[in-house]
Design a protein around this motif. Structure first.
Motif, PDB file in Angstrom:
ATOM      1  N   GLU A 105      22.038   2.267  -2.516  1.00 34.95           N
ATOM      2  CA  GLU A 105      20.564   1.888  -1.546  1.00 34.95           C
ATOM      3  C   GLU A 105      20.348   0.735  -1.962  1.00 34.95           C
ATOM      4  OE1 GLU A 105      16.846   4.000  -2.433  1.00 34.95           O
ATOM      5  OE2 GLU A 105      18.001   3.913  -4.072  1.00 34.95           O
ATOM      6  N   ALA A 109      20.716  -1.107   1.830  1.00 31.82           N
ATOM      7  CA  ALA A 109      19.155  -2.074   2.574  1.00 31.82           C
ATOM      8  C   ALA A 109      19.550  -3.387   2.928  1.00 31.82           C
ATOM      9  CB  ALA A 109      18.761  -2.184   1.432  1.00 31.82           C
ATOM     10  N   GLY A 112      20.570  -3.256   6.640  1.00 28.92           N
ATOM     11  CA  GLY A 112      19.641  -2.403   7.161  1.00 28.92           C
ATOM     12  C   GLY A 112      19.558  -2.054   7.568  1.00 28.92           C
ATOM     13  N   ASN A 113      21.019  -0.502   7.187  1.00 28.30           N
ATOM     14  CA  ASN A 113      20.857  -0.264   7.592  1.00 28.30           C
ATOM     15  C   ASN A 113      19.635   1.350   7.686  1.00 28.30           C
ATOM     16  OD1 ASN A 113      23.216  -0.128   9.060  1.00 28.30           O
ATOM     17  ND2 ASN A 113      24.845  -0.465   7.140  1.00 28.30           N
ATOM     18  N   GLN A 114      19.268   1.207   7.693  1.00 28.10           N
ATOM     19  CA  GLN A 114      17.624   2.447   7.314  1.00 28.10           C
ATOM     20  C   GLN A 114      18.538   4.065   7.025  1.00 28.10           C
ATOM     21  OE1 GLN A 114      14.951   0.760   5.740  1.00 28.10           O
ATOM     22  NE2 GLN A 114      16.163  -1.148   6.020  1.00 28.10           N
ATOM     23  N   VAL A 117      19.507   4.231   3.597  1.00 31.47           N
ATOM     24  CA  VAL A 117      19.143   4.373   3.020  1.00 31.47           C
ATOM     25  C   VAL A 117      18.296   5.627   2.709  1.00 31.47           C
ATOM     26  CG1 VAL A 117      17.055   3.012   2.193  1.00 31.47           C
ATOM     27  CG2 VAL A 117      18.722   1.922   2.953  1.00 31.47           C
ATOM     28  N   ARG A 118      17.896   5.721   3.268  1.00 29.18           N
ATOM     29  CA  ARG A 118      16.839   7.437   3.130  1.00 29.18           C
ATOM     30  C   ARG A 118      17.341   8.365   2.643  1.00 29.18           C
ATOM     31  NH1 ARG A 118      17.338  11.974   6.261  1.00 29.18           N
ATOM     32  NH2 ARG A 118      18.477  10.888   8.212  1.00 29.18           N
TER      33      ARG A 118
END
Length: 295
Positions: A105, A109, A112-114, A117-118
């Protein structure tokens, strides 16, 4: 608990659990038959737990021993260890999963791989919920089905230490004030175990040493107090060394193993290296060797 309640529990367990005993139980069975079948069920559940351990199917091992615990009777030392190993193996795997997910995670983050991350966060929350449920389940089992039927010091120390350990695992999942609420429950269980251990066992006894080891890990990992962790570990180590030669061979081997872990932890904690708190091994009982991360 009356024999009728024990028999009813055995009957319910037998129909829920896929063992050969189930079909042999009938509502019309006599008192003696039900008592006998309850013992048969217990033996078969224990065998099933051992088989599951050999096959490394630890969820089933945990479930089988939890059903033994719910028969509301005093467990043997072997049964206690099977219960502990089953629960610790399952929780250890989930705690290891959480370390991997938290690391992933953070890495995603940073990149920048949102979206990832979600996905990772949702996965982590799922595992946290599973671990939370298991920890609360074993604590409830100890309080309702094990401690009320424990009459000797060994079993009482075992269960209170086990409570302290699983509250500690719960504290790892919490944030903010909740950490201290759960940590307080862990410390209370450890302190109760310590009081009983100090009154009944020598400082060199592996039961007392294993408890001191896990309490020191609690202070280091949960309370973020390396000084207190070192104090607990060093005191236990120093007091045990003096009386070590009075032990028989089996107890001597168990105690020296824990002493080595205490010494290793002290070396880590006293160093100025950047050591992750989860690198501190704890004692998991005779049925499970200590390891990294703690089991």
């Amino acid at each position: 608990m009356s024999w009728q309640q024990v028999a009813s529990c055995a009957l319910d367990s037998a129909y829920k659990y896929p063992l050969p005993l189930g079909p042999r139980l009938h509502r019309s069975s006599s008192r003696e038959e039900l008592k006998s079948l309850t013992m048969d069920l217990r033996q078969e559940l224990v065998y099933n737990a051992k088989l599951a351990e050999q096959a490394e199917r630890f969820d089933e091992m945990m479930d089988a021993m939890n059903r033994v615990a719910m028969l509301d009777t005093q467990l043997t030392a072997e049964e206690r260890n099977l219960l502990l190993v089953g629960y610790k193996k399952v929780t250890s795997a989930k705690r290891a999963s959480l370390h991997v997910l938290a690391s992933t995670e953070l890495k995603e983050a940073t990149k920048g791989n949102q979206g990832r991350v979600r996905i990772t966060t949702e996965f982590r929350h799922k595992v946290e919920a599973e671990l939370d449920r298991i920890c609360n389940n074993v604590i409830e089992t100890i309080d309702k089905h094990l401690l009320p039927f424990s009459s000797d010091a060994k079993s009482k120390v075992f269960y209170y230490q086990m409570k302290g350990d699983f509250y500690r695992y719960l504290a790892e999942l919490k944030m903010g004030p909740e950490i201290f609420e759960v940590a307080d429950q862990s410390l209370k269980a450890y302190e109760t175990a310590s009081k009983i251990a100090e009154e009944n066992f020598s400082p060199a006894d592996h039961i007392r040493l294993g408890l001191a080891l896990n309490i020191s890990v609690f202070y280091y990992e949960i309370m973020d107090s390396p000084d207190r962790a070192c104090q607990v570990a060093k005191q236990a180590f120093d007091e045990a060394v003096v009386e070590l030669e009075s032990l028989n061979e089996d107890d001597y081997n168990d105690s020296t193993m824990i002493l080595q872990i205490l010494r290793n932890n002290l070396a880590l904690w006293n160093s100025n290296m950047d050591i992750d708190a989860d690198d501190a091994p704890e004692w998991t009982g005779k049925g499970g060797a200590p390891g990294n991360p703690p089991a």
